[in-house]
Design a protein around this motif. Sequence first.
Motif, PDB file in Angstrom:
ATOM      1  N   LEU A   1      68.735  41.598  33.149  1.00 17.56           N
ATOM      2  CA  LEU A   1      67.288  41.599  33.355  1.00 17.56           C
ATOM      3  C   LEU A   1      66.532  40.955  32.201  1.00 17.56           C
ATOM      4  O   LEU A   1      65.310  41.022  32.124  1.00 17.56           O
TER       5      LEU A   1
ATOM      6  N   MET B   1      64.494  50.756  39.808  1.00 17.78           N
ATOM      7  CA  MET B   1      65.645  50.292  39.040  1.00 17.78           C
ATOM      8  C   MET B   1      66.690  51.401  38.917  1.00 17.78           C
ATOM      9  O   MET B   1      67.890  51.158  39.052  1.00 17.78           O
TER      10      MET B   1
ATOM     11  N   TRP C   1      74.364  51.038  42.870  1.00 20.64           N
ATOM     12  CA  TRP C   1      75.344  50.033  42.439  1.00 20.64           C
ATOM     13  C   TRP C   1      76.594  50.693  41.888  1.00 20.64           C
ATOM     14  O   TRP C   1      77.713  50.317  42.196  1.00 20.64           O
TER      15      TRP C   1
ATOM     16  N   LEU D   1      70.473  51.049  40.315  1.00 19.86           N
ATOM     17  CA  LEU D   1      71.629  51.226  39.435  1.00 19.86           C
ATOM     18  C   LEU D   1      72.540  52.339  39.930  1.00 19.86           C
ATOM     19  O   LEU D   1      73.765  52.202  39.906  1.00 19.86           O
TER      20      LEU D   1
ATOM     21  N   THR E   1      72.974  45.870  32.440  1.00 22.53           N
ATOM     22  CA  THR E   1      71.663  45.693  33.065  1.00 22.53           C
ATOM     23  C   THR E   1      70.696  44.993  32.133  1.00 22.53           C
ATOM     24  O   THR E   1      69.938  44.119  32.549  1.00 22.53           O
ATOM     25  N   TYR E   2      70.716  45.383  30.861  1.00 21.51           N
ATOM     26  CA  TYR E   2      69.823  44.753  29.895  1.00 21.51           C
ATOM     27  C   TYR E   2      70.010  43.240  29.880  1.00 21.51           C
ATOM     28  O   TYR E   2      69.049  42.486  29.864  1.00 21.51           O
TER      29      TYR E   2
ATOM     30  N   PRO F   1      77.820  41.432  37.238  1.00 20.17           N
ATOM     31  CA  PRO F   1      77.343  41.810  35.900  1.00 20.17           C
ATOM     32  C   PRO F   1      78.445  41.755  34.855  1.00 20.17           C
ATOM     33  O   PRO F   1      78.201  41.382  33.704  1.00 20.17           O
TER      34      PRO F   1
ATOM     35  N   MET G   1      67.878  53.951  30.194  1.00 20.80           N
ATOM     36  CA  MET G   1      66.974  52.898  30.648  1.00 20.80           C
ATOM     37  C   MET G   1      65.566  53.014  30.082  1.00 20.80           C
ATOM     38  O   MET G   1      64.801  52.068  30.134  1.00 20.80           O
TER      39      MET G   1
END
Lengths: 320, 295
Positions: free
Chosen positions: A152, A185, A192, A189, A148-149, B30, A262
Amino acid sequence: MNSVTTRAENVARPVKLAAKPNWRRKLKKSYFAYLLMLPSIVLTLIFSYLPMPGILVAFQDHNIFAGLWNSPWVGFKHIREVFEVPMLRQAILNTLLLSVLMIIVSFPAPILLALLMNELKNGLFKRSVQTLSYMPHFLSWIAVVGLTYSLLDVDGPINDLKLLLLGADAERSMFLSHQALFVPMLLILSVWKEVGWGTIVFLAAITSIDPSLYEAAKIDGANRFQQHRHITFPGMKTTAVIMLIFTLGALFGSNFELVYGMQNAFIDFPVISTVVFSSGIQQGNYSTAAAVGFVEGLVAFTLMISANFIAKKVSRISIF
Amino acid sequence: MVRNQTFGTKAAEALLIAALALISFSSLFPIIHNLAISFSSPAKAMAGFVTVFPKEFNLESYKKLFEDSVFFQSFWISVKRVGITCFISFFISLLMAYPLSRSRREFKLRDVYMWLLIFSMMFNGGLIPFYLIIRQMGLMNSFWVLVLPMLVNVFNVILIVNYFRSIPKELDESAAMDGAGPWYKAFRIYMPLSMPVLATTTLFLIVTVWNEFMLGMMFINHEDSIPLQTYMQQIVVRIDPTLIKSIEDVKRLASVSDKTLGAAKIFASMLPIMLVYPFLQRFFISGIMLGSVKE
């Protein structure tokens, strides 16, 4: 799970014909059983049951050198603190908020996806969709946070997409340090990661519905939507209710990895599990943290029992 | 059936396929993006030119990764941990499951022990009491703190018990007729017949143990004895709140850290799971269903 077998055996008992085993055989039999179970039972007692009295730490000013029985008892002081200290109260409110949102968003998502997947004919495409959407479940939260980092990032693909949609002169955002984006977020996540995996039980429930019901409905002129409304949904009800009870029970204490992973300097969103970790393990305020954990356990237990009770009353489905 | 293929249903079908393709793609993207970054040159990766394909393909980051002794130390600890945990857990779960799968006539207190397990799955003392007990037992900074608490996986035991119960009673009876004792029955009849469920539970356990990072984070303070996921947690969740005073600090910190190396580490940490996944996938659907089947 047990009650079903038990009942069957009770019925079978009167016709038992085998000779009564003598005491030596009996002892030998149970000796065997206990010998086999010994390692697992000992480990369970040590790591699951031995810590349980430790919850009393919440009712004393725990001193790690004095131990559990010699630390001064202070009654409900720390339990009161949980509701009086603003940060702890905030953590409880945040956990409630997150839990409610998780139920609203994460619970129906796999049901919807399962319905969509069910519309596909069996074949390569369906198998690929399943294979790919199950996969994130097996990645660790740490890996997911890492992925994710980089997605984003200020120069990452999500910002590229934003520029593509809003025009090249739009500003690149630092999504990770926006307090307002933090909760959405977390929801995205968690969906997801778990949505694909969640479809398995629902797909199984749909598959077990008798196909002749759909044929009959078609003959009666029911369209796709009506078929789902009157056949698929009722057919999935038991599974959905059971999953909901389990989710409610597990929900309140969960999400540590996600929130912990996060959060950063710009995010102020303590939840119960992160507060227990930071104030208890990192700062050594064992009693305060244990009190927070105690309140959490109580709420989770109440949630699960009441969900079970309501489900039993409304739909006669329950897990105990 | 031809009449059914109206424009409406065709459009709906196309929409459905598009939606599901998008969902699948978003599950994969991802990971692909991460992989592409790890194979790109640091400059291109930093500037954000990499999306799906590597830019200026090179193996620099993996070379650096192989020189990173801390990474490999923790990788090795994780491998050791997974190996030992799964090996021991395989046997003690099997041993636990066999008595629990007997009828109540054969093993009177069966349900008591079953509930002992199930209760421990639903209720626990919480994090702090667990932490204090581990400290008292002197398991801090020991390798075994990573192994022992993970050995009894109640969910796995229940799967095995249910599978044992589904094995026909006749087999058991005829073996007993031929003079098979409990040891013989457990290890020569039940164990070989249960390989599918034992494979399922072992694969699940591999994933669970590999991904677990809390135990390492809470109980191990030496950098050279933490498992991989705990190490990853330290480098991924790297932004130390005390160092950061402004947005500029974040940008500065981000630019010093090597993005391609980080991506390579993330990929390497996921690799064992991805290698296990195809095998896992063959089992897990039936595995989950095994647990839910009522007799």
